[in-house]
Design an enzyme around this catalytic site. Sequence first.
Site, PDB file in Angstrom:
ATOM      1  N   THR A   5      33.377  42.245  47.481  1.00 17.07           N
ATOM      2  CA  THR A   5      33.830  42.538  46.191  1.00 17.07           C
ATOM      3  C   THR A   5      33.028  41.991  45.090  1.00 17.07           C
ATOM      4  O   THR A   5      31.998  41.306  45.359  1.00 17.07           O
ATOM      5  CB  THR A   5      35.150  41.856  46.200  1.00 17.07           C
ATOM      6  OG1 THR A   5      35.781  42.299  44.824  1.00 17.07           O
ATOM      7  CG2 THR A   5      35.036  40.552  45.661  1.00 17.07           C
ATOM      8  N   GLY A  50      40.693  37.287  38.653  1.00 16.54           N
ATOM      9  CA  GLY A  50      39.996  38.030  39.541  1.00 16.54           C
ATOM     10  C   GLY A  50      39.530  37.301  40.701  1.00 16.54           C
ATOM     11  O   GLY A  50      39.280  36.217  40.617  1.00 16.54           O
ATOM     12  N   SER A 129      29.903  39.422  46.132  1.00 13.46           N
ATOM     13  CA  SER A 129      28.661  39.919  46.622  1.00 13.46           C
ATOM     14  C   SER A 129      27.652  40.498  45.471  1.00 13.46           C
ATOM     15  O   SER A 129      26.433  40.404  45.667  1.00 13.46           O
ATOM     16  CB  SER A 129      28.918  40.665  47.936  1.00 13.46           C
ATOM     17  OG  SER A 129      29.790  41.901  47.300  1.00 13.46           O
TER      18      SER A 129
END
Length: 176
Positions: A5, A50, A129
């Site tokens: 993600t 998030g 990532s």
Amino acid sequence: MFKGTTIVAIRKDGKVSMAGDGQVTFGENTILKHGAKKIRRLYNNEVIVGFAGSVADALTLSEMFEEKLEQYGGNLKRAAVELVKEWRNDKILKKLEALLIAVNKEVTLVISGNGEIIEPDNDVIAIGSGGNYAMAAALALRYNTELSVEEIARKSLEIASEICVFTNNHITVESL
């Protein structure tokens, strides 16, 4: 580094936007889902969170953070401190692997299970990532264009998705 993600948060002109991609990756080479939503609105839509890391871990921590926000009347910093205290001290929870970005109209925080609660100096922060790619793109766009905060968030994730194999272009953007 957590794979699977990318989340980015940007502040500009009194607004804050957060964007996240939708890819869920299993292991090193299998994409399980393209359109996951890794951004959530919490506490009467006043906070956006998030998350990156293990999906189940991140969802667990997001739910715990929502409880802390309710308990502390939406005080983002206090809720983050209490979440981290519980996260670090619980035998089961401290094994959870995830990072959170939490924003409200005034504050941006990065929260980790290692006990870190970081309020970044910049108007831009990213995790996951593809976080470094998205952050570099967002910084360049933030300080060198007239794009809106929403456009910067979306475009920085699009750029990250072209570089990082664990990031896709199924992008969700939320703003305050």
